[in-house]
Write an enzyme that holds these catalytic residues in place. Structure first.
Site, PDB file in Angstrom:
ATOM      1  N   ARG A   1       0.819  -1.327   0.159  1.00 41.04           N
ATOM      2  CA  ARG A   1      -0.091  -0.137  -0.010  1.00 41.04           C
ATOM      3  C   ARG A   1       0.967   1.292  -0.085  1.00 41.04           C
ATOM      4  NH1 ARG A   1      -3.791   2.341   4.769  1.00 41.04           N
ATOM      5  NH2 ARG A   1      -2.027   3.521   5.198  1.00 41.04           N
TER       6      ARG A   1
ATOM      7  N   TYR B   1      -3.291  11.478   5.710  1.00 39.63           N
ATOM      8  CA  TYR B   1      -3.637  10.403   6.224  1.00 39.63           C
ATOM      9  C   TYR B   1      -2.431   9.233   5.717  1.00 39.63           C
ATOM     10  CZ  TYR B   1      -5.012   5.383   6.421  1.00 39.63           C
ATOM     11  OH  TYR B   1      -5.078   4.330   6.756  1.00 39.63           O
TER      12      TYR B   1
ATOM     13  N   ASP C   1      -5.165   3.653  -0.193  1.00 42.57           N
ATOM     14  CA  ASP C   1      -6.459   3.842   0.761  1.00 42.57           C
ATOM     15  C   ASP C   1      -6.876   5.339   0.730  1.00 42.57           C
ATOM     16  OD1 ASP C   1      -8.336   4.002   2.962  1.00 42.57           O
ATOM     17  OD2 ASP C   1      -6.840   2.967   4.253  1.00 42.57           O
TER      18      ASP C   1
ATOM     19  N   HIS D   1      -9.217   6.659   2.362  1.00 43.07           N
ATOM     20  CA  HIS D   1      -9.760   6.755   3.614  1.00 43.07           C
ATOM     21  C   HIS D   1     -10.927   7.765   3.671  1.00 43.07           C
ATOM     22  CE1 HIS D   1      -8.770   6.739   8.109  1.00 43.07           C
ATOM     23  NE2 HIS D   1      -8.216   5.669   7.613  1.00 43.07           N
TER      24      HIS D   1
ATOM     25  N   GLU E   1      -8.959   1.638  -1.934  1.00 47.11           N
ATOM     26  CA  GLU E   1      -9.548   1.437  -0.596  1.00 47.11           C
ATOM     27  C   GLU E   1     -10.403   2.584   0.002  1.00 47.11           C
ATOM     28  OE1 GLU E   1      -6.991   0.322   2.523  1.00 47.11           O
ATOM     29  OE2 GLU E   1      -8.577   0.890   4.122  1.00 47.11           O
TER      30      GLU E   1
ATOM     31  N   GLU F   1     -13.594  -1.638   6.553  1.00 46.44           N
ATOM     32  CA  GLU F   1     -12.965  -1.586   7.934  1.00 46.44           C
ATOM     33  C   GLU F   1     -13.882  -1.039   9.000  1.00 46.44           C
ATOM     34  OE1 GLU F   1      -9.281   0.300   6.891  1.00 46.44           O
ATOM     35  OE2 GLU F   1     -10.072   2.126   8.065  1.00 46.44           O
TER      36      GLU F   1
ATOM     37  N   ARG G   1     -13.651  -5.847   3.600  1.00 50.34           N
ATOM     38  CA  ARG G   1     -12.447  -5.536   4.534  1.00 50.34           C
ATOM     39  C   ARG G   1     -12.959  -5.579   5.898  1.00 50.34           C
ATOM     40  NH1 ARG G   1      -7.834  -3.870   4.234  1.00 50.34           N
ATOM     41  NH2 ARG G   1      -8.117  -2.158   5.818  1.00 50.34           N
TER      42      ARG G   1
ATOM     43  N   GLU H   1      -4.106  -7.478   5.134  1.00 47.25           N
ATOM     44  CA  GLU H   1      -3.281  -6.291   5.627  1.00 47.25           C
ATOM     45  C   GLU H   1      -2.479  -6.615   6.680  1.00 47.25           C
ATOM     46  OE1 GLU H   1      -5.541  -2.822   7.067  1.00 47.25           O
ATOM     47  OE2 GLU H   1      -3.800  -1.503   6.660  1.00 47.25           O
TER      48      GLU H   1
ATOM     49  N   TRP I   1     -12.022  12.089   8.467  1.00 47.45           N
ATOM     50  CA  TRP I   1     -10.831  11.793   8.721  1.00 47.45           C
ATOM     51  C   TRP I   1     -10.245  10.407   7.947  1.00 47.45           C
ATOM     52  CZ3 TRP I   1      -8.079   7.703  11.110  1.00 47.45           C
ATOM     53  CH2 TRP I   1      -6.639   7.902  10.994  1.00 47.45           C
TER      54      TRP I   1
HETATM   55  O1  KDG Z   1      -8.286   2.662  13.573  1.00 49.37           O
HETATM   56  C1  KDG Z   1      -8.288   3.105  12.308  1.00 49.37           C
HETATM   57  C2  KDG Z   1      -7.213   2.655  11.538  1.00 49.37           C
HETATM   58  O2  KDG Z   1      -7.133   1.324  11.696  1.00 49.37           O
HETATM   59  C3  KDG Z   1      -7.298   3.116  10.044  1.00 49.37           C
HETATM   60  O3  KDG Z   1      -7.019   4.374  10.004  1.00 49.37           O
HETATM   61  C4  KDG Z   1      -6.125   2.456   9.365  1.00 49.37           C
HETATM   62  O4  KDG Z   1      -7.553   2.807   7.395  1.00 49.37           O
HETATM   63  C5  KDG Z   1      -6.640   2.007   7.983  1.00 49.37           C
HETATM   64  C6  KDG Z   1      -6.049   0.833   7.243  1.00 49.37           C
HETATM   65  O5  KDG Z   1      -6.399   0.787   6.160  1.00 49.37           O
HETATM   66  O6  KDG Z   1      -5.062   0.342   8.007  1.00 49.37           O
HETATM   67 MG    MG Z   2      -8.106   1.783   5.756  1.00 49.08          MG
END
Ligand code: KDG
Ligand code: MG
Length: 402
Positions: free
Chosen positions: A147, A159, A210, A212, A236, A262, A283, A339, A402
Site C-alpha cells: 500500500r 493520512y 487507501d 480513507h 480502498e 474496515e 475488509r 493487511e 478523517w
Molecule cells: O483505527 C483506524 C485505523 O485502523 C485505520 O485508519 C487504518 O485505514 C486504515 C487501514 O487501512 O489500515
Molecule cells: Mg483503511
C-alpha cells in the site's frame, strides 16, 4: 463444561488494546480481541457490565447459541461497540473449541485452502521520493503487495504518513488532533505518485491505495480512472458507504478494483455492495464485525458474487485478532489479501503468537486454538492511556471525514 470466569484485560504497550479472557471450569482459556480504536473503554464497560454476567455458567462449546443470544438478545442490534464485544467473546470461544479439539481453528472451519496469506505492507513517505524509497524497502523485505501513501504538497499532514520514517500509528495520546484536508490537492498529486512508483518498481508488485473515505463518489470515479494505467490491486474506502448505492456511481467510471469495510460491523453494512457487485474486496475485520461466526457469514455471502476478502490489519487490531485472521484466511475459499501493519516489539512481547511473516505471506504452525497468548504480568505494567484518532477539517474549518 461451563464458563467459570470471564474478564477484560486493558493494556497499553505503546497503544491501547482490550482483550477478553474466558476460563472454563476445566481450566481451558480462550482469548478474544475487543479493541475499538479511541472507544476502548466503551467496549470494556459493555462487556464487563452487560455481557459477562449473562455468560458465566453457560457451555462455552455452544458458540452459535451464545452469538445469537448476544445479538438477538440485546434487542439493540449492531453498532461497533456491540459487535466488537460479541466478536471478542466469539473469538475466545473458537480459541477454546480449538484447544478442546487439539486443533488449530482453521481445521475446525474446514481445513487449509492455502499455505499462507498474501499480505500487503504499508509504504509511506512525507513526499513521493520518500514513499518510493519505502516501496523499494518493502520489495527487498519480500512483500508481494504494498500500500502506498504519500504526503501531499500544501497539506501539513496526510493520512497514512507517520511522524517517524517507516512506522505509522494513527492514534495519538491525549485528545483528538485536528488535520487539514484539501481534496483538489490530493487528486492532483496521487496519480503522479503511482506513475513514479510503477516507473521505479515495475509491474510485478501489487500496489494498493487507501483514500480513507475522503472523496465524493464522482471524485473517486475520477481517481480510479486516472489510476487505471498503473493497474492497482485496489482503491480502498473511496467514499463513505453509509449509502451503499454511492458505489454504483464510482463503478460507472472506473475499472480500478474497489475495497471497503474496515468500519463495517455487520453483513447489513455490505449487503448491497456485495449483491450488486459494487465492490471487489470486503475488509470487515473479525474484531469489529461480530467475530469468526459472523465474518464467516459475510465471506460466504461475498463468495456468491466473486467478492474476495481483504481484511483490515492495522496496528489497532491486536495480535489476538491477527491470529484469528490468519486461521480464517488459511481456510476461507474466497481469500484475496490480508493487511499487515506489524506491531511494535513490545506489543509482540505482551501477546506472544504463532503466526509470522515469511517472504510476503503470513503463515502459522499447527497449534491448537488461535495460536496466541497474553503475558498478563507484562500487560499490567502498561495501563490504559487516553488516545484518539485525528479529526479532519477543510480549509474553511468545516469538519470532513478523517
Ligand atoms: O483505527 C483506524 C485505523 O485502523 C485505520 O485508519 C487504518 O485505514 C486504515 C487501514 O487501512 O489500515
Ligand atoms: Mg483503511
Amino acid at each position: 463444561m461451563k464458563i467459570e470466569r470471564i474478564q477484560t484485560i486493558v493494556t497499553c504497550p505503546g497503544r491501547n488494546f482490550v482483550t477478553v479472557k474466558i476460563v472454563t471450569d476445566e481450566g481451558v482459556i480462550g482469548l478474544g480481541d475487543a479493541t475499538l480504536n479511541g472507544r476502548e473503554l466503551a467496549v470494556k464497560a459493555y462487556l464487563d457490565e452487560h455481557v459477562f454476567p449473562c455468560l458465566v455458567g453457560r457451555d462455552p462449546r455452544n458458540i452459535e447459541d451464545i452469538w445469537q443470544y448476544l445479538y438477538r438478545g440485546a434487542y439493540w442490534r449492531r453498532g461497533p461497540v456491540t459487535m466488537s464485544a460479541i466478536a471478542a467473546v466469539d473469538m475466545a470461544l473458537w480459541d477454546i473449541k480449538g484447544k478442546l479439539a487439539g486443533m488449530p481453528v482453521y481445521q475446525l472451519l474446514g481445513g487449509k485452502s492455502r499455505d499462507g496469506l498474501m499480505v500487503y505492507g504499508h509504504a509511506n513517505g512525507k513526499d513521493h521520493a520518500e514513499a518510493i524509497e519505502a516501496v523499494q524497502q518493502h520489495v527487498e523485505e519480500g512483500y508481494k503487495a504494498i500500500r502506498v501513501q504519500s504526503g501531499v504538497p500544501g497539506l501539513a499532514k496526510t493520512y497514512g504518513v507517520g511522524k517517524t520514517k517507516g512506522f505509522y500509528e494513527p492514534a495519538e495520546k491525549g485528545l483528538p488532533p485536528e488535520e487539514p484536508w484539501d481534496t483538489s490537492l490530493y487528486l492532483r498529486h496521487t496519480p503522479e505518485l503511482f506513475r513514479k512508483v510503477r516507473e521505479a518498481v515495475g509491474h510485478d508488485i501489487h500496489l494498493l491505495h487507501d483514500a480513507h473515505h475522503r472523496l465524493t463518489p464522482i471524485e473517486a470515479g475520477r481517481l480510479g480512472k486516472e489510476l487505471e494505467p498503473y493497474s492497482l490491486f485496489w482503491i480502498e474506502d473511496a467514499t463513505p458507504a453509509e449509502n451503499q448505492e454511492a458505489f454504483r456511481l464510482i463503478r460507472q467510471h472506473t475499472t480500478t478494483p474497489l475495497a471497503i469495510g474496515e468500519v463495517f460491523n455487520s453483513i447489513w453494512d455490505c449487503k448491497d455492495l456485495i449483491s450488486e457487485q459494487l465492490i471487489d474486496y470486503i475488509r470487515s475485520t473479525i474484531t469489529h464485525a461480530g467475530g469468526i461466526t459472523h465474518v464467516r457469514r459475510i465471506a460466504d455471502f461475498a463468495a456468491l458474487y466473486q467478492v474476495r476478502t481483504g481484511f483490515h490489519g492495522a496496528t489497532d487490531l491486536s495480535p489476538v485478532c491477527m491470529a484469528a485472521a490468519v486461521n480464517f484466511g488459511l481456510w476461507v475459499p474466497n481469500f484475496g489479501i490480508q493487511e499487515l501493519m506489524p506491531h511494535s516489539p513490545l506489543t509482540n512481547e505482551v501477546f506472544p503468537h504463532n503466526y509470522r511473516f515469511e517472504d510476503g505471506y503470513l503463515v502459522m504452525d499447527d497449534v491448537p486454538g488461535l495460536g496466541v497468548d497474553i503475558d498478563e504480568a507484562l500487560a499490567a505494567r502498561y495501563p490504559y492511556e487516553r488516545a484518539y484518532l485525528p479529526v479532519a477539517r477543510l480549509r474553511d474549518g468545516s469538519m470532513w471525514n478523517w
